[in-house]
Design an enzyme around this catalytic site. Structure first.
Site, PDB file in Angstrom:
ATOM      1  N   HIS A   1       0.872  -1.178   0.000  1.00 47.01           N
ATOM      2  CA  HIS A   1       0.000   0.000   0.000  1.00 47.01           C
ATOM      3  C   HIS A   1       0.905   1.222   0.000  1.00 47.01           C
ATOM      4  O   HIS A   1       1.658   1.449   0.944  1.00 47.01           O
ATOM      5  CB  HIS A   1      -0.915   0.002   1.223  1.00 47.01           C
ATOM      6  CG  HIS A   1      -1.860   1.175   1.245  1.00 47.01           C
ATOM      7  ND1 HIS A   1      -3.097   1.142   0.637  1.00 47.01           N
ATOM      8  CD2 HIS A   1      -1.730   2.418   1.780  1.00 47.01           C
ATOM      9  CE1 HIS A   1      -3.700   2.307   0.810  1.00 47.01           C
ATOM     10  NE2 HIS A   1      -2.892   3.093   1.497  1.00 47.01           N
ATOM     11  N   CYS A   2       0.830   2.011  -1.063  1.00 45.30           N
ATOM     12  CA  CYS A   2       1.760   3.121  -1.252  1.00 45.30           C
ATOM     13  C   CYS A   2       1.289   4.355  -0.481  1.00 45.30           C
ATOM     14  O   CYS A   2       0.193   4.875  -0.745  1.00 45.30           O
ATOM     15  CB  CYS A   2       1.880   3.449  -2.738  1.00 45.30           C
ATOM     16  SG  CYS A   2       2.985   4.823  -3.083  1.00 45.30           S
ATOM     17  N   PRO A   3       2.093   4.860   0.446  1.00 46.37           N
ATOM     18  CA  PRO A   3       1.688   6.045   1.202  1.00 46.37           C
ATOM     19  C   PRO A   3       1.780   7.335   0.393  1.00 46.37           C
ATOM     20  O   PRO A   3       1.245   8.365   0.813  1.00 46.37           O
ATOM     21  CB  PRO A   3       2.684   6.063   2.373  1.00 46.37           C
ATOM     22  CG  PRO A   3       3.896   5.373   1.846  1.00 46.37           C
ATOM     23  CD  PRO A   3       3.390   4.320   0.904  1.00 46.37           C
TER      24      PRO A   3
ATOM     25  N   GLY B   1      -1.616   6.854  -1.928  1.00 48.03           N
ATOM     26  CA  GLY B   1      -2.833   6.526  -1.195  1.00 48.03           C
ATOM     27  C   GLY B   1      -3.563   5.333  -1.740  1.00 48.03           C
ATOM     28  O   GLY B   1      -4.711   5.070  -1.364  1.00 48.03           O
TER      29      GLY B   1
END
Length: 297
Positions: free
Chosen positions: A145-147, A150
């Site tokens: 899950h890429c911060p 999003g």
């Protein structure tokens, strides 16, 4: 048709049980953290504004670096397009099953027995798929899950994600190099950076190239390190999730040469989306979704 039955019919995106955000009437899907996407876009825009104002445009008005300004614009546009593609693309979400369909499956069948079950989504996950706790969806070939975007990174948007971090690394190196050149080789007639057509100056603006060079160097190192890590994963045929869990690569990527993996990454066909038309109306009593139980492996 009475009023009670009308209230039961809603568009699919309105009764979606995951944490994805839908816009334009369900036509655009964004990950669970829209603020992260807005923050990343703001940082890119802020950096580009400083660069064009204090480095690129002043040099162009003095007759130099027009080519570099054109390259800078292309890199900035590439960053925005790849960021939007990564954040607004279905990463490979696997739709949830209805509870009735879940209960009708035979646990002993080969299609179910060889897969890990997701209690939340009421389905037997395909290999390399994983349930994302943040987006609350199962994703095909889940990477992480890429911060920054999003959104989840999975089978459908991994190519766009790699393009994004590659272009950001190149653009930050480009901006850092020109900022350093602006510092070490200033023009005699350019006392401090000049805004646009030389009609205004900002007090202390002579320090902006130094700050920009430092900022772009930091971003280049961080994002470049992330890019190097994902090139390493492509070479091994692993996802980030498999690497962190110390799981061996599975599927057709196992033992594949690096060039073949690169060819599949950049030239391979993108898996089709499993999501149906989210603007279609459904009966909420029979819509997919399962239970609210969040216990999953």
């Amino acid at each position: 048709m009475n009023v009670g039955s009308l209230r039961k019919r809603r568009q699919q995106w309105e009764c979606w049980q995951g944490n994805a955000n839908f816009f334009a009437g369900g036509r655009i899907v964004v990950g669970s953290h829209c603020r992260a996407l807005a923050f990343s876009a703001t940082i890119l825009l802020f950096t580009a504004t400083l660069f064009f104002t204090f480095i690129s445009l002043p040099a162009t008005t003095y007759g130099g670096w027009a080519f570099f300004s054109t390259v800078s614009v292309c890199l900035f546009v590439g960053c925005i397009i790849s960021l939007a593609s990564t954040a607004m693309m279905d990463p490979g979400i696997i739709p949830r099953r209805t509870l009735a369909l879940w209960n009708s499956l035979d646990p002993a069948s080969p299609d179910v027995a060889e897969r890990k079950s997701c209690v939340t989504c009421q389905l037997a996950r395909p290999p390399r798929a994983k349930h994302c706790k943040r987006c609350n969806n199962c994703v095909m070939e889940f990477d992480h899950h890429c911060p920054f975007t999003g959104n989840c990174i999975g089978a459908r948007n991994y190519r766009a994600f790699m393009a994004f971090i590659s272009i950001v690394t190149i653009s930050e190196f480009f901006a850092c190099a020109l900022s350093v050149l602006h510092i070490v080789a200033p023009r005699a007639d350019n006392v401090g950076p000049v805004l646009l057509v030389n009609w205004a100056r900002i007090p202390g603006s002579q320090f902006f190239p130094h700050l920009l060079a430092l900022w772009t160097a930091v971003v280049m190192v961080l994002v470049g390190g992330l890019l190097s890590f994902h090139i390493f994963l492509v070479a091994k045929g692993q996802t980030t999730n498999e690497y962190l869990r110390r799981e061996a690569p599975s599927g057709s990527r196992l033992g594949r040469p690096f060039l073949s993996s690169c060819h599949e990454l950049w030239c391979g066909a993108r898996p089709p989306s499993l999501l149906s038309d989210m603007t279609e109306s459904v009966n909420t009593d029979n819509s997919a979704g399962g239970t609210d139980d969040t216990n999953h492996d």
